[in-house]
Design an enzyme around this catalytic site. Sequence first.
Site, PDB file in Angstrom:
ATOM      1  N   CYS A   1      -0.595  -3.401 -43.262  1.00 32.96           N
ATOM      2  CA  CYS A   1       0.112  -2.353 -44.009  1.00 32.96           C
ATOM      3  C   CYS A   1      -0.270  -2.267 -45.481  1.00 32.96           C
ATOM      4  O   CYS A   1      -0.776  -1.238 -45.936  1.00 32.96           O
ATOM      5  CB  CYS A   1       1.618  -2.565 -43.887  1.00 32.96           C
ATOM      6  SG  CYS A   1       2.255  -2.364 -42.210  1.00 32.96           S
TER       7      CYS A   1
ATOM      8  N   GLU B   1       8.412   3.139 -39.805  1.00 33.71           N
ATOM      9  CA  GLU B   1       8.844   1.792 -39.422  1.00 33.71           C
ATOM     10  C   GLU B   1       8.778   0.866 -40.639  1.00 33.71           C
ATOM     11  O   GLU B   1       7.968   1.060 -41.542  1.00 33.71           O
ATOM     12  CB  GLU B   1       7.983   1.261 -38.285  1.00 33.71           C
ATOM     13  CG  GLU B   1       6.478   1.286 -38.522  1.00 33.71           C
ATOM     14  CD  GLU B   1       5.965   0.093 -39.298  1.00 33.71           C
ATOM     15  OE1 GLU B   1       6.674  -0.921 -39.339  1.00 33.71           O
ATOM     16  OE2 GLU B   1       4.865   0.175 -39.853  1.00 33.71           O
TER      17      GLU B   1
ATOM     18  N   THR C   1       2.424   5.232 -39.915  1.00 34.99           N
ATOM     19  CA  THR C   1       2.476   5.432 -41.365  1.00 34.99           C
ATOM     20  C   THR C   1       1.474   6.517 -41.731  1.00 34.99           C
ATOM     21  O   THR C   1       0.268   6.364 -41.530  1.00 34.99           O
ATOM     22  CB  THR C   1       2.137   4.127 -42.095  1.00 34.99           C
ATOM     23  OG1 THR C   1       3.097   3.132 -41.722  1.00 34.99           O
ATOM     24  CG2 THR C   1       2.163   4.323 -43.596  1.00 34.99           C
TER      25      THR C   1
END
Length: 439
Positions: free
Chosen positions: A263, A151, A122
């Site tokens: 994340c 992803e 990311t």
Amino acid sequence: MRVTMVGTGYVGLVSGACFSEFGHQVICVDKDASKVEALRRGEIPIYEPGLDKLVAENVAAGRLSFTTDLAASVEGAEAVFIAVGTPSRRGDGHADLTYVYAAAEEIAAALRGYAVVVTKSTVPVGTGAEVERRIRAVRPDFAFDVASNPEFLREGSAIEDFRRPDRVVVGTDSARARAVLRQLYRPLSLLDTPFVFTSRETSELIKYASNAFLATKITFINEMADLCEKVGADVQDVARGIGLDGRIGRKFLHAGPGFGGSCFPKDTLALVRTARDYEAPTRIVEAVVAVNDARKDAMADKVIAAVGGSVAGKTVAVLGVTFKPNTDDMRDAPSLAILPRLIAAGARIRAYDPEGMTAAAALIDGVDWVSDAYATLPGADVLVIITEWNEFRALDLARVRSALNSPIIVDLRNIYRPEEMSEAGFTYFSIGRPPVAAH
């Protein structure tokens, strides 16, 4: 196809194993020799349901291997993925791209024929362009392409997410690169998986925008939960009532102690920093970050209030410390804010988590880690449920009641019904629902 996966962390290992299951020849590369040796022995460094079996099967089939030799792994590869960490940079919250750029430069030196270099990590908008610039600086006359392929894996269900994704996003302006990646993901086309082919910049932003939107939904329902507690409403009914609206959807409307994990915290912060750099501030996302940080501290206050305003000298039984079930990931877990606050307030903590205790013990001092859920209970003044592991959903309530010093439960995941807990003899506090006393 021959595929190289640079990085054997969560994303790299899951992606590499799943690509090998698709029938590709995959080499996963890592600088950590001990980690590579462990993987070769079948020892998986993370907990992800089914991953150990998937890795073992594909290693046995000769489609998946592990190495520290990046140069040898890149030679002959048609796609080289960069799947290294991009943690929040200390001090300013930007994504730390040190590992991404180091990998790009090593790949550049190792290239021998055409390959698509793919950022799976990311990364902020513009990273793909910088990766291309750095490779071009090393190999100015070489044929290669750089693409973005973010992803969208959820920890705890990553293998199924890879096998049956909602979509595959590919950012590249190169027809040749698109063809390589379409062939790589060909098994998914048989399932009519939507493919989004777009520019690199758009692909990079799609990932951040997706995570920020989901984090916003979580934060929204958490704020509604606070309001529900004030007015006597039930946040679970509110969530169902709004989630049945097709424009809103039911997912990510589960009130709780705030989001964590690998994340959402770092990606929302990185998006805020990027937006400020481009003078297009994301005020909503800024609020999400601030509200979520404050919420974790507020959960400790909720526990303290439940036992009468002080936990000094009291024993708190804790079930679950990972940021979500079915993972051993402790990154930005709410427990990392809640437990130290309780300890600082004088509480003795006795805790259990099915998979996260080893990682948690290295991060939280002063906790007595025990072998199972019931071992947390004897003489405890309150039971706090922080992570909704399935094994906590069907506790023997009579056994729990008899073991506790005080029949008080603070359920930060709403896994029990208030009326059930009242009838079982508990004073029960949950999120976004009125507290109930023992019946």
